[in-house]
Design an enzyme around this catalytic site. Structure first.
Site, short mmCIF file in Angstrom:
data_model
loop_
_atom_site.label_atom_id
_atom_site.label_comp_id
_atom_site.label_asym_id
_atom_site.label_seq_id
_atom_site.Cartn_x
_atom_site.Cartn_y
_atom_site.Cartn_z
N GLY A 20 0.79 -1.16 0.07
CA GLY A 20 0.10 -0.12 -0.01
C GLY A 20 0.79 1.41 0.19
N GLY A 24 -0.31 5.76 5.00
CA GLY A 24 0.44 5.00 5.82
C GLY A 24 1.63 4.44 5.22
N GLU A 181 -19.07 17.90 1.53
CA GLU A 181 -18.15 18.63 0.77
C GLU A 181 -18.80 18.26 -0.64
OE1 GLU A 181 -14.03 18.64 3.43
OE2 GLU A 181 -14.19 17.24 1.86
N ALA A 326 -6.30 10.63 7.44
CA ALA A 326 -4.92 10.66 6.72
C ALA A 326 -4.06 10.83 7.95
CB ALA A 326 -4.89 11.73 5.98
#
Ligand code: FAD
Length: 438
Positions: A20, A24, A181, A326
């Site tokens: 990934g 992270g 949003e 995040a």
């Protein structure tokens, strides 16, 4: 470097496999910059995606390339990293290797970091996916933009657009940050950007309905800020319907609270579940599929395997799971990297992972945001300014910061949207579908 050979030569550096290349994974790799290890970073896509601005791609404010950067380029200068585009399909904890699709030999590790994030979830109703596309990947952002713009193209081709409100009724399911949003961006698009673009159809007729089973929008903020955000959305023309779960989504629209809302534009802004990393490992997960990790982010019984970010269940100091944001992923990734670095270089172990919450931000349209950080609460233009600065700062590539800054400035001053391209050509029965016209 031994990608596929378990009989590693002696005196080769420990091999750290990171699965990934999101928030992270990238932070883990960066934390190992000066450590004598060989890092192998595997991701099924070749880019890092700044997901927080994905709604701006869907809303035509930014292009895909403004918020996604080749992982290779991000880690270009870090010579101990080898990047490969590959999809991991499983882990063998005992043999210490990961399996990769379309590759015969597994990839062996001394340390493994699983940072595979989250994926969309339709709460057990996967059949809704074809009627209500979600927003998780870059591809989702681009196809949502096309779906939104195509809705207006279709409306323009109707002899009598008012007779088919389902064409320009948008139902956004989920009033968390992404839903709010997106609703704000859509409201501004129809009231300002598209105002003068059409001849038969008035984009101002567009209905935007934001629905959620929760009693308030943005539940991760304190109630007074939620209330302010809700009032702002309503002022912008968004209908906010709370307290009712979606009962059905089909080709005609949605059913909510027993009421049918006819809409050809249902957008799924709700629910995520963790990547299948927990299944690969065969370890305990919560209902969302997150791996229950130890206080040092390792898998209990396997100190060489770390799980970070959205795919890990980490309990915060208030006893509640840390949110899928995040900051949690970045701090977790950095911690895992530093822990490995300490072990490799023979330093004493780090204390357990502690998340430092820097605060929460959400923007509603181009002029308004809400911000909560400790006791500080802000709503309005100043919060929006802080939002913009932070998002610009967190864009990984310096040159992209300038591009995004100038596009935002352009959008702000002109109220135009620079990225309003529908990529697919009109297909038979696609745009000019007048078969249902009354
Ligand atoms: C639309 C949207 C808006 C968001 N807005 C915000 C926000 O405003 N603020 C905020 O803090 N957070 C926001 N988030 C959440 C935030 O983006 C995530 O919490 C964060 O990205 C998690 O980081 P991660 O490293 O766990 O996963 P990700 O950043 O998602 O990275 C996971 C990576 O793993 C790769 N991968 C997955 N499976 C495999 C596999 N089998 N093999 C190989 N590679 C694989 C993926 O391709 C991806 O690159 C938002 C998320 C979304 C979807």
């Amino acid at each position: 470097m031994s990608l596929g050979n378990p009989y590693k030569a002696q005196n080769t550096p420990p091999q750290v496999v990171i699965v990934g290349g999101g928030c992270g994974g990238i932070e883990t790799a960066r934390a190992l910059r000066d450590t004598p290890v060989q890092v192998i970073l595997l991701d099924r896509v070749n880019h890092y995606l700044f997901q927080a601005l994905l709604y701006q791609v869907a809303g035509g404010m930014l292009d895909a390339g403004d918020i996604a950067f080749p992982i290779r380029e991000v880690l270009q200068k870090q010579k101990n990293v080898f990047v490969a585009q590959a999809e991991v399909t499983g882990v063998d904890k005992e043999k210490r290797c990961v399996y990769v699709s379309r590759r015969k030999h597994p990839v062996y590790y001394d340390y493994l970091i699983l940072a595979t994030g989250a994926q969309g979830s339709y709460f057990g109703h996967d059949e809704w996916a074809k009627f209500a596309p979600g927003l998780k990947t870059l591809r989702d952002g681009i196809s949502l933009r096309s779906k939104i713009l195509r809705a207006f193209e279709r409306a323009e081709l109707q002899e009598n657009p008012e007779s088919r409100p389902e064409l320009f009724t948008f139902v956004l399911v989920g009033a968390g940050p992404t839903g709010c949003e997106m609703a704000g961006a859509l409201a501004e698009m129809v009231r300002h950007t598209l105002k003068s673009d059409f001849r038969r159809f008035d984009p101002g007729l567009t209905r935007i309905i934001l629905v959620d089973a929760a009693p308030r929008v943005l539940p991760s903020f304190s109630p007074d800020l939620s209330e302010k955000a809700c009032i702002r959305l309503e002022k912008m023309g968004v209908e906010v319907r709370l307290g009712h779960a979606i009962e059905e989504i089909d080709a005609e629209g949605v059913i909510i609270g027993g009421e049918r809302i006819r809409s050809l534009n249902v957008l799924w802004m709700a629910g995520v579940k963790a990547s299948p990393a927990g299944q690969w490992l065969g370890v305990e997960t919560d209902r969302a599929g997150r791996v229950k990790v130890a206080p040092d982010l390792t898998v209990p019984g396997y100190p060489e395997i770390f799980v970070v970010g959205d795919t890990a269940l980490v309990i915060g100091k208030d006893g509640k799971p840390l949110p899928g944001v995040a900051q949690v992923a970045m701090q977790g990734g950095g911690y895992a990297g530093r822990t490995i670095s300490g072990r490799v270089t023979g330093q004493s172990p780090l204390p357990p992972f502690k998340y430092f919450d820097k605060g929460n931000l959400a923007t509603i349209g181009r002029n308004y945001a809400i911000l909560e950080s400790g006791k500080l609460k802000l709503a309005g233009f100043m919060a929006n300014l802080v939002w913009a600065l932070i998002h610009i700062y967190f864009l990984l590539q310096k040159e992209d910061r300038f591009v995004v800054f100038f596009k935002w400035a352009f959008n702000y001053i002109t109220q135009r949207r620079s990225s309003r391209i529908i990529e697919e050509p009109v297909m038979c029965g696609n745009t000019l579908d007048d078969t249902k016209e009354k």
